[in-house]
Enzyme design. Structure first.
Site, PDB file in Angstrom:
ATOM      1  N   MET A  21     -99.748 -51.001   0.620  1.00 25.70           N
ATOM      2  CA  MET A  21     -98.611 -51.268   1.511  1.00 25.70           C
ATOM      3  C   MET A  21     -98.717 -50.369   2.750  1.00 25.70           C
ATOM      4  SD  MET A  21     -95.395 -52.377  -0.784  1.00 25.70           S
ATOM      5  CE  MET A  21     -94.807 -50.751  -1.169  1.00 25.70           C
ATOM      6  N   HIS A  25    -102.824 -42.623   2.481  1.00 27.62           N
ATOM      7  CA  HIS A  25    -103.046 -41.187   2.237  1.00 27.62           C
ATOM      8  C   HIS A  25    -104.330 -41.057   1.422  1.00 27.62           C
ATOM      9  CE1 HIS A  25    -101.540 -42.115  -1.716  1.00 27.62           C
ATOM     10  NE2 HIS A  25    -100.401 -42.540  -1.206  1.00 27.62           N
ATOM     11  N   HIS A  28    -105.023 -43.512  -1.426  1.00 23.08           N
ATOM     12  CA  HIS A  28    -105.552 -44.830  -1.035  1.00 23.08           C
ATOM     13  C   HIS A  28    -107.025 -44.721  -0.638  1.00 23.08           C
ATOM     14  CE1 HIS A  28    -101.180 -45.400   0.233  1.00 23.08           C
ATOM     15  NE2 HIS A  28    -101.369 -46.392  -0.604  1.00 23.08           N
ATOM     16  N   GLY A 138    -104.427 -47.841  -8.187  1.00 19.65           N
ATOM     17  CA  GLY A 138    -104.274 -46.431  -8.536  1.00 19.65           C
ATOM     18  C   GLY A 138    -103.484 -46.254  -9.832  1.00 19.65           C
ATOM     19  N   LYS A 140    -101.535 -43.975 -10.385  1.00 16.47           N
ATOM     20  CA  LYS A 140    -100.199 -43.476 -10.029  1.00 16.47           C
ATOM     21  C   LYS A 140     -99.124 -44.491 -10.439  1.00 16.47           C
ATOM     22  CE  LYS A 140     -96.921 -41.515  -7.487  1.00 16.47           C
ATOM     23  NZ  LYS A 140     -96.417 -42.506  -6.581  1.00 16.47           N
TER      24      LYS A 140
HETATM   25  O1  PAF Z   1     -99.136 -50.411  -5.092  1.00 12.82           O
HETATM   26  C1  PAF Z   1     -98.796 -50.961  -4.029  1.00 12.82           C
HETATM   27  O2  PAF Z   1     -98.949 -50.420  -2.937  1.00 12.82           O
HETATM   28  C2  PAF Z   1     -98.167 -52.352  -4.080  1.00 12.82           C
HETATM   29  O3  PAF Z   1     -97.331 -52.476  -5.169  1.00 12.82           O
HETATM   30  C3  PAF Z   1     -99.199 -53.481  -4.035  1.00 12.82           C
HETATM   31  C4  PAF Z   1    -100.114 -53.479  -5.247  1.00 12.82           C
HETATM   32  C5  PAF Z   1    -100.042 -53.371  -2.767  1.00 12.82           C
HETATM   33  C6  PAF Z   1     -98.487 -54.839  -4.000  1.00 12.82           C
HETATM   34  O4  PAF Z   1     -97.659 -54.941  -2.887  1.00 12.82           O
END
Ligand code: PAF
Length: 274
Positions: A21, A25, A28, A138, A140
């Site tokens: 989303m 950071h 990711h 992740g 997390k």
């Molecule tokens: O983990 C996330 O950032 C969101 O839940 C995802 C998997 C991108 C779905 O919108």
């Protein structure tokens, strides 16, 4: 995106996708780096998905910074950044949702009704659009991983789900885009989340088997050291995510928690083998 993915597949490329989303950071970036190692072409998706936010949640102020994300994703080795608009993902008349039952109903699913319906829907769409061989998520968001694994299995989606360990700040706080909401004092106090998880790990290693005893100790640690409001603390079977009363030897357990600091809700977890 689908045409690009199809073209890549036709030339024999192995595709990985890292759904995000945005407001990237180090957590990711570690997903992107691993995705890159596992494939020929890495696609990072950037979409703040409205359907996974409840009416009183932070969709409108979720941190966004396209240029920053573009440059970070690129520096970590992503080949494509797919950043659709909400109106493209959910055009007028959109009416199909994916509901994963059971594993999505507990913990986060209980506290955030509809959240996993939004996650499962958008992940299904993103997988259809990017046609990956491997999708990287992740640890997390441990329950999200369980929901996506179930979704992929139940709907026969032809993708390998790869899970990457949590990346933590030097003081133990799990990296999250939402950490940017915390003021200095909340940020200091938020380290108590990881301390509580480490306490659970110690108690389990010391032979404590009664989950309520461990949870009570975690609660006391959090309330004594912060003004965080505990949403839940859970010790659950790592596969079914069903809460446990007592631990069995050689069982894989997920210790997880959600705590609110002001209006910021943080989650964290640890997986332990008893
Ligand atoms: O983990 C996330 O950032 C969101 O839940 C995802 C998997 C991108 C779905 O919108």
């Amino acid at each position: 995106m689908r045409q690009t993915a199809e073209r890549l597949r036709l030339t024999g490329k192995r595709i990985s996708v890292v759904p995000t989303m945005g407001y990237l950071h180090e957590g990711h970036l570690s997903l992107i780096r691993i995705a890159k190692k596992k494939s020929d072409v890495t696609i990072t998706t950037l979409f703040v998905n409205p359907t996974q936010f409840g009416p009183n949640e932070d969709f409108s102020h979720y941190p966004r910074s396209f240029e920053r994300d573009l440059s970070l994703a690129h520096s970590a080795g992503t080949d494509y950044l797919f950043a659709p608009e909400a109106s493209q993902m959910y055009p007028t008349g959109y009416s199909t949702y994916v509901n994963v039952e059971g594993v999505a109903d507990v913990l986060e699913g209980k506290s955030r009704p509809g959240h996993f319906r939004g996650v499962a829907t958008v992940v299904t769409k993103l997988l259809n659009l990017t046609k990956p061989h491997v999708a990287v998520f992740g640890q997390k968001d441990a329950q999200q991983v369980a929901v996506i694994r179930r979704l992929v299995r139940d709907l026969n989606i032809d993708v390998e789900v790869l899970v990457v360990p949590i990346v933590r700040e030097p003081d133990g706080l799990a990296m999250s885009s939402r950490n940017t909401y915390l003021n200095a004092e909340q940020r200091r106090q938020a380290t108590v989340l990881y301390q509580a998880l480490v306490l659970a790990e110690q108690r389990i290693k010391q032979g404590v088997r009664e989950c309520s005893k461990i949870i009570d100790e975690m609660k006391s640690l959090i309330t004594a050291n912060s003004s965080g409001q505990i949403d839940y603390i859970s010790i659950a079977d790592n596969n079914s995510l069903q809460e446990l009363a007592a631990l069995q030897l050689r069982q894989s357990v997920l210790v997880s928690l959600a705590v609110k600091f002001g209006t910021t809700r943080l989650i964290d977890n640890i997986v332990l083998l008893v």
